[in-house]
Design a protein around this motif. Sequence first.
Motif, PDB file in Angstrom:
ATOM      1  N   ASP A 135      13.208  -6.394  -2.829  1.00 27.31           N
ATOM      2  CA  ASP A 135      12.024  -6.455  -3.810  1.00 27.31           C
ATOM      3  C   ASP A 135      11.445  -4.625  -3.843  1.00 27.31           C
ATOM      4  OD1 ASP A 135      11.735  -6.439  -0.819  1.00 27.31           O
ATOM      5  OD2 ASP A 135       9.452  -6.836  -1.222  1.00 27.31           O
ATOM      6  N   GLU A 136      11.793  -3.842  -3.267  1.00 33.66           N
ATOM      7  CA  GLU A 136      11.395  -2.502  -2.893  1.00 33.66           C
ATOM      8  C   GLU A 136      12.047  -1.933  -4.481  1.00 33.66           C
ATOM      9  OE1 GLU A 136       9.833  -0.872   1.699  1.00 33.66           O
ATOM     10  OE2 GLU A 136      11.232  -0.847   0.521  1.00 33.66           O
ATOM     11  N   ALA A 137      13.701  -2.397  -4.536  1.00 32.30           N
ATOM     12  CA  ALA A 137      14.506  -1.995  -5.559  1.00 32.30           C
ATOM     13  C   ALA A 137      14.025  -1.684  -7.023  1.00 32.30           C
ATOM     14  CB  ALA A 137      15.667  -2.621  -5.561  1.00 32.30           C
ATOM     15  N   VAL A 138      13.243  -2.779  -7.312  1.00 35.05           N
ATOM     16  CA  VAL A 138      13.041  -3.229  -8.407  1.00 35.05           C
ATOM     17  C   VAL A 138      11.497  -2.026  -8.759  1.00 35.05           C
ATOM     18  CG1 VAL A 138      13.486  -5.465  -8.995  1.00 35.05           C
ATOM     19  CG2 VAL A 138      10.573  -4.836  -7.797  1.00 35.05           C
ATOM     20  N   GLN A 139      11.004  -1.387  -7.588  1.00 33.16           N
ATOM     21  CA  GLN A 139       9.524  -0.208  -7.640  1.00 33.16           C
ATOM     22  C   GLN A 139       9.989   0.926  -8.041  1.00 33.16           C
ATOM     23  OE1 GLN A 139       6.550  -1.192  -6.498  1.00 33.16           O
ATOM     24  NE2 GLN A 139       6.527  -2.643  -5.922  1.00 33.16           N
ATOM     25  N   CYS A 140      12.131   0.912  -7.852  1.00 30.84           N
ATOM     26  CA  CYS A 140      12.414   2.452  -8.178  1.00 30.84           C
ATOM     27  C   CYS A 140      12.493   2.780  -9.619  1.00 30.84           C
ATOM     28  CB  CYS A 140      13.626   2.362  -7.207  1.00 30.84           C
ATOM     29  SG  CYS A 140      13.593   2.722  -5.818  1.00 30.84           S
ATOM     30  N   ASP A 141      12.602   4.214  -9.826  1.00 35.73           N
ATOM     31  CA  ASP A 141      12.871   4.112 -11.766  1.00 35.73           C
ATOM     32  C   ASP A 141      14.804   3.346 -12.069  1.00 35.73           C
ATOM     33  OD1 ASP A 141      10.345   5.299 -12.361  1.00 35.73           O
ATOM     34  OD2 ASP A 141      10.870   6.948 -11.687  1.00 35.73           O
ATOM     35  N   HIS A 142      15.313   4.393 -10.485  1.00 39.19           N
ATOM     36  CA  HIS A 142      16.953   4.485 -10.580  1.00 39.19           C
ATOM     37  C   HIS A 142      17.137   3.854  -9.712  1.00 39.19           C
ATOM     38  CE1 HIS A 142      16.658   6.823 -14.624  1.00 39.19           C
ATOM     39  NE2 HIS A 142      15.800   7.397 -14.134  1.00 39.19           N
ATOM     40  N   ILE A 143      18.086   2.842  -9.640  1.00 35.43           N
ATOM     41  CA  ILE A 143      18.937   2.675  -8.516  1.00 35.43           C
ATOM     42  C   ILE A 143      20.379   3.391  -7.740  1.00 35.43           C
ATOM     43  CG2 ILE A 143      16.744   1.278  -7.613  1.00 35.43           C
ATOM     44  CD1 ILE A 143      19.230  -1.305  -8.545  1.00 35.43           C
ATOM     45  N   ALA A 144      20.810   3.109  -6.947  1.00 36.14           N
ATOM     46  CA  ALA A 144      22.745   3.167  -6.918  1.00 36.14           C
ATOM     47  C   ALA A 144      22.615   2.948  -5.695  1.00 36.14           C
ATOM     48  CB  ALA A 144      23.207   4.504  -6.326  1.00 36.14           C
ATOM     49  N   ASP A 176       1.055  -1.111  -0.258  1.00 39.20           N
ATOM     50  CA  ASP A 176      -0.425   0.370   0.177  1.00 39.20           C
ATOM     51  C   ASP A 176       0.387   1.577  -0.149  1.00 39.20           C
ATOM     52  OD1 ASP A 176      -2.241  -1.150   0.247  1.00 39.20           O
ATOM     53  OD2 ASP A 176      -2.791  -1.100   2.315  1.00 39.20           O
ATOM     54  N   PHE A 177       1.898   1.321   0.607  1.00 40.95           N
ATOM     55  CA  PHE A 177       3.089   2.170   1.072  1.00 40.95           C
ATOM     56  C   PHE A 177       3.922   2.886  -0.188  1.00 40.95           C
ATOM     57  CE2 PHE A 177       6.657   4.233   1.622  1.00 40.95           C
ATOM     58  CZ  PHE A 177       6.791   5.719   2.418  1.00 40.95           C
ATOM     59  N   TRP A 178       3.678   1.984  -1.202  1.00 42.75           N
ATOM     60  CA  TRP A 178       4.080   2.010  -2.061  1.00 42.75           C
ATOM     61  C   TRP A 178       3.525   1.963  -3.378  1.00 42.75           C
ATOM     62  CZ3 TRP A 178       9.176   2.699  -4.089  1.00 42.75           C
ATOM     63  CH2 TRP A 178      10.358   2.416  -3.668  1.00 42.75           C
ATOM     64  N   ASP A 179       2.506   2.393  -3.345  1.00 44.86           N
ATOM     65  CA  ASP A 179       1.432   2.270  -4.505  1.00 44.86           C
ATOM     66  C   ASP A 179       0.883   3.601  -3.934  1.00 44.86           C
ATOM     67  OD1 ASP A 179       1.107  -0.366  -5.517  1.00 44.86           O
ATOM     68  OD2 ASP A 179      -1.051  -0.734  -4.096  1.00 44.86           O
ATOM     69  N   GLU A 180       1.448   4.636  -3.234  1.00 50.43           N
ATOM     70  CA  GLU A 180       1.068   5.662  -3.069  1.00 50.43           C
ATOM     71  C   GLU A 180       2.235   6.289  -3.218  1.00 50.43           C
ATOM     72  OE1 GLU A 180      -0.943   9.982  -1.347  1.00 50.43           O
ATOM     73  OE2 GLU A 180      -1.052   7.331  -1.927  1.00 50.43           O
ATOM     74  N   ILE A 181       3.110   6.031  -3.382  1.00 48.97           N
ATOM     75  CA  ILE A 181       5.087   6.812  -4.060  1.00 48.97           C
ATOM     76  C   ILE A 181       4.602   6.734  -4.934  1.00 48.97           C
ATOM     77  CG2 ILE A 181       7.321   6.006  -4.465  1.00 48.97           C
ATOM     78  CD1 ILE A 181       6.612   6.762  -1.143  1.00 48.97           C
ATOM     79  N   HIS A 182       3.860   5.473  -6.562  1.00 46.36           N
ATOM     80  CA  HIS A 182       3.853   5.907  -7.452  1.00 46.36           C
ATOM     81  C   HIS A 182       2.649   6.977  -7.323  1.00 46.36           C
ATOM     82  CE1 HIS A 182       6.580   2.828  -8.840  1.00 46.36           C
ATOM     83  NE2 HIS A 182       6.057   2.216  -7.740  1.00 46.36           N
ATOM     84  N   ARG A 183       1.753   7.520  -7.133  1.00 42.71           N
ATOM     85  CA  ARG A 183       0.661   7.963  -7.595  1.00 42.71           C
ATOM     86  C   ARG A 183       1.627   9.405  -6.785  1.00 42.71           C
ATOM     87  NH1 ARG A 183      -3.046   4.850  -4.883  1.00 42.71           N
ATOM     88  NH2 ARG A 183      -2.307   5.011  -2.947  1.00 42.71           N
ATOM     89  N   LEU A 184       2.464   9.507  -5.890  1.00 41.69           N
ATOM     90  CA  LEU A 184       3.411  10.951  -6.345  1.00 41.69           C
ATOM     91  C   LEU A 184       4.440  11.260  -7.081  1.00 41.69           C
ATOM     92  CD1 LEU A 184       3.598  10.528  -2.050  1.00 41.69           C
ATOM     93  CD2 LEU A 184       2.628  12.254  -2.733  1.00 41.69           C
ATOM     94  N   SER A 185       4.864  10.441  -7.333  1.00 40.95           N
ATOM     95  CA  SER A 185       5.567  10.085  -8.800  1.00 40.95           C
ATOM     96  C   SER A 185       4.482  11.544  -9.630  1.00 40.95           C
ATOM     97  CB  SER A 185       6.906   8.890  -8.840  1.00 40.95           C
ATOM     98  OG  SER A 185       7.393   9.211  -9.752  1.00 40.95           O
ATOM     99  N   ASP A 186       3.866   9.893  -9.839  1.00 44.95           N
ATOM    100  CA  ASP A 186       2.881  10.527 -11.050  1.00 44.95           C
ATOM    101  C   ASP A 186       2.484  12.269 -11.464  1.00 44.95           C
ATOM    102  OD1 ASP A 186       2.921   8.067 -12.419  1.00 44.95           O
ATOM    103  OD2 ASP A 186       1.066   6.935 -11.446  1.00 44.95           O
TER     104      ASP A 186
END
Length: 317
Positions: free
Chosen positions: A199-208, A176-186
């Motif tokens: 598994d959270e890293a794949v939710q990101c557009d970029h990672i370091a 649920d948290f990551w769904d909200e993060i994607h809405r904010l990014s949009d």
Amino acid sequence: MTGSAAPVAIAVRGLTKRFGGRTVVDNFDMTVPRGSIYGFLGPNGSGKTTTIRMMCGLLTPDGGGGTCLGFDILTQSLQIRERVGYMTQRFSLYEDLTVRENLDFIARMYRMPRRAEKLDRTLASIGLADRAGQLAGTLSGGWKQRLALAACMIHEPELLLLDEPTAGVDPKARRDFWDEIHRLSDRGVTVLVSTHYMDEAVQCDHIAYIAYGRKLISGQPHRIPAMTGLSMWRVEGPGVTAALEASLRAEPGVSQVARFGAILHVAGTDREALDRVAARYGAQGDQEWTREPPGLEDAFIHLMARIPDNFAEGARP
């Protein structure tokens, strides 16, 4: 800048920070596109939080510089802070205040007009309207997480900093948290998030990947494993034992052996040598060997093994 170039939220070069004679962030470079979700992966104590705070003007670097949201991180930190929301790893709101009282306190700090109206909208948007009168200290981990996110977003910042935001919450709350993060990014909010969950890293557009204050590699999550040059075989079956692990680690061409339950990931950068190992062991018939592309965790293990720990006993200060 050309018209086709993506707008930049953060651009820093050579960021360096020392504490007590130790270099905890070492010559760090980074460019973050506006509206992106940028993930920082690394073990505890790797410098992720320090790096993020320097990039956003919350901590003064000992070397290097750059801009955040168009402002200089060395001379215009106040302007940056007004436009940033920061969610710390630990719940940092007042547990003896209600949900609404906590949000009202934050709104007062930012001198927000029409606070009552803004609070009502915020509570409704994050599903906390029915819990507005509940003491924050009595909320579950997932609800505390929602409240903390609401608190750092109530002033509508352009940039959101999340420090290990999902530590200690259940899988549904994390989703649920990551769904909200994607809405904010949009909506155009730039998000910097530190995590050690692959598994959270794949939710990101970029990672370091960051370890011991150094950036090891950065890019889009699906491209990172290939950038390491790793080849990998998946090994499973009744012959997967501790003795097999030990034997494989001694083989030329094998740089890492990682166990995932009853499965081994056997990887190396010398593809031909690794293939010879796989053919020889596979012919014994005790295990099933399958070529498989390495994942983010395999890449992380590989990178971590190649960099010295600057906090190890006897390391050079």
